[in-house]
Design a protein around this motif. Structure first.
Motif, PDB file in Angstrom:
ATOM      1  N   GLU A   1       0.821  -1.237   0.093  1.00  0.00           N
ATOM      2  CA  GLU A   1       0.056  -0.030  -0.069  1.00  0.00           C
ATOM      3  C   GLU A   1       0.987   1.608  -0.458  1.00  0.00           C
ATOM      4  O   GLU A   1       0.159   2.553  -0.850  1.00  0.00           O
ATOM      5  CB  GLU A   1      -0.781   0.092   1.378  1.00  0.00           C
ATOM      6  N   ARG A   2       1.895   1.526   0.592  1.00  0.00           N
ATOM      7  CA  ARG A   2       3.186   2.019   0.614  1.00  0.00           C
ATOM      8  C   ARG A   2       3.503   1.970  -0.539  1.00  0.00           C
ATOM      9  O   ARG A   2       3.967   3.915  -1.106  1.00  0.00           O
ATOM     10  CB  ARG A   2       3.990   1.818   1.852  1.00  0.00           C
ATOM     11  N   GLN A   3       3.764   1.411  -1.172  1.00  0.00           N
ATOM     12  CA  GLN A   3       4.611   1.553  -2.171  1.00  0.00           C
ATOM     13  C   GLN A   3       3.159   2.163  -3.590  1.00  0.00           C
ATOM     14  O   GLN A   3       4.242   2.916  -4.161  1.00  0.00           O
ATOM     15  CB  GLN A   3       5.289   0.292  -2.587  1.00  0.00           C
ATOM     16  N   ALA A   4       2.581   2.154  -3.494  1.00  0.00           N
ATOM     17  CA  ALA A   4       1.153   2.269  -4.838  1.00  0.00           C
ATOM     18  C   ALA A   4       0.754   3.845  -4.406  1.00  0.00           C
ATOM     19  O   ALA A   4       0.115   4.432  -5.113  1.00  0.00           O
ATOM     20  CB  ALA A   4       0.218   1.900  -4.022  1.00  0.00           C
ATOM     21  N   ILE A   5       1.231   5.040  -3.741  1.00  0.00           N
ATOM     22  CA  ILE A   5       1.897   6.087  -3.407  1.00  0.00           C
ATOM     23  C   ILE A   5       2.284   6.777  -4.372  1.00  0.00           C
ATOM     24  O   ILE A   5       4.177   6.268  -4.668  1.00  0.00           O
ATOM     25  CB  ILE A   5       1.805   6.795  -2.099  1.00  0.00           C
ATOM     26  N   ARG A   6       1.813   7.045  -5.718  1.00  0.00           N
ATOM     27  CA  ARG A   6       2.790   7.097  -6.800  1.00  0.00           C
ATOM     28  C   ARG A   6       3.494   8.472  -6.871  1.00  0.00           C
ATOM     29  O   ARG A   6       3.193   9.764  -6.427  1.00  0.00           O
ATOM     30  CB  ARG A   6       1.950   7.121  -8.363  1.00  0.00           C
ATOM     31  N   PRO A   7       4.501   8.358  -7.982  1.00  0.00           N
ATOM     32  CA  PRO A   7       5.187  10.043  -7.731  1.00  0.00           C
ATOM     33  C   PRO A   7       4.406  10.978  -8.716  1.00  0.00           C
ATOM     34  O   PRO A   7       3.380  10.242  -9.528  1.00  0.00           O
ATOM     35  CB  PRO A   7       6.510   9.169  -8.433  1.00  0.00           C
ATOM     36  N   GLY A   8       4.961  12.141  -8.949  1.00  0.00           N
ATOM     37  CA  GLY A   8       4.011  13.296  -9.577  1.00  0.00           C
ATOM     38  C   GLY A   8       4.676  14.318  -8.875  1.00  0.00           C
ATOM     39  O   GLY A   8       5.411  14.501  -7.895  1.00  0.00           O
TER      40      GLY A   8
END
Length: 296
Positions: A157-164
């Motif tokens: 779930e943490r890793q699914a927070i995407r760059p942008g």
């Protein structure tokens, strides 16, 4: 073939962890049952290693922490970040590691099996971040320090927070999710949302009574991590200088309170203080959650 120095580092750390109580801060006095200590697998850090540990008295946590072995504060990476979480914010086709990467240097740490099996433990894993140049806001946390995260969500779930391009290099939709406000009963006193939402992490709620917000150099603080209006991690942040100062520090100043919400979203054991210590016998530094209370 000569032995691999990284392998030797991990083997030395495993041997050190096996020395048990002498290598960790003495557990607070507990009449009964006897306190037992368990360890997570170490990972190389600097010229030493880092590993988790838990001290349990029966089914009650006494301390949950991260230990840095002798040498771990020496030979640390000097680059601003390890390049795992970057975004070309200015669109020039290149990545500026100082301005377009976040997260410093990540060291995922497995929690001891004894803690993961403990009824009522909300914690899933730990993540140690080394920030050689610190991070924003400017003149607040821009000092070399460690972020010691104890997560209540899964690593997936943490890793699914995407760059942008929003916040701290976070996807703008994920920024909106990360900054959804906590219901009032779950927000600890004095904590505020400064928009410090970050890729592969979530939002960071900060205690604005902290010394670093009032003209003093940052030493340590406690952060609540939030995503989608839920607390997702508990984070002591500790300056490198504060860890080194623990070698000669006053034992009475080792621990500081963790400000509590009036209620917790997820039942379980939660800490009421966090502590920074140095053990001269082993040369280890520890950052721990302690003084646990169980909430329904």
């Amino acid at each position: 073939m000569p032995p691999n120095p990284r392998t030797q580092t991990v083997r030395r750390a495993l041997a050190a962890a096996a020395l048990a109580a002498a290598l960790l801060p003495a557990a607070p006095a507990v009449a009964a049952p006897q306190v037992r200590t368990s360890y997570g697998r170490p990972v190389p850090l600097g010229e030493g290693a880092a590993h988790t540990y838990v001290q349990l008295a029966g089914d009650r946590p006494v301390a949950i922490g991260v230990a840095l072995t002798r040498g771990a504060l020496d030979g640390l990476p000097t680059e601003p970040a390890d390049g795992k979480h970057c975004f070309d914010r200015d669109g020039d086709g290149t990545i500026d590691p100082m301005k377009e990467c976040a997260g410093g240097h990540e060291y995922p740490l497995q929690l001891p099996d004894a803690l993961r099996r403990l009824p009522g433990s909300p914690l899933t894993f730990a993540l140690l971040d080394w920030d050689p140049a610190g991070h924003g806001p400017p003149h607040v946390y821009d000092h070399p320090h460690f972020d010691v995260h104890f997560y209540l969500q899964s690593d997936a779930e943490r890793q699914a927070i995407r760059p942008g391009p929003c916040g701290i290099l976070i996807n703008c939709d994920d920024y909106a999710t990360a900054t959804r406000p906590l219901p009032a009963q779950y927000l600890p006193a004095d904590y505020s949302d400064k928009g410090l939402a970050q890729v592969a992490m979530g939002n960071h709620l900060t205690d604005l009574t902290g010394e670093e917000w009032h003209g003093h150099a940052f030493s340590r603080t406690f952060v609540y991590g939030v995503y989608d209006a839920r607390i997702t991690f508990l984070e002591p942040m500790v300056a490198l200088s504060d860890l080194r100062a623990a070698e000669s520090g006053d034992p009475a100043a080792e621990c500081r309170p963790v400000k509590q919400p009036s209620a917790w979203q997820q039942p379980g054991w939660y800490p009421r203080q966090y502590c920074v210590r140095h053990r001269p016998e082993s040369g280890e530094y520890t950052v721990s959650l302690e003084d646990f209370a169980r909430h329904a």
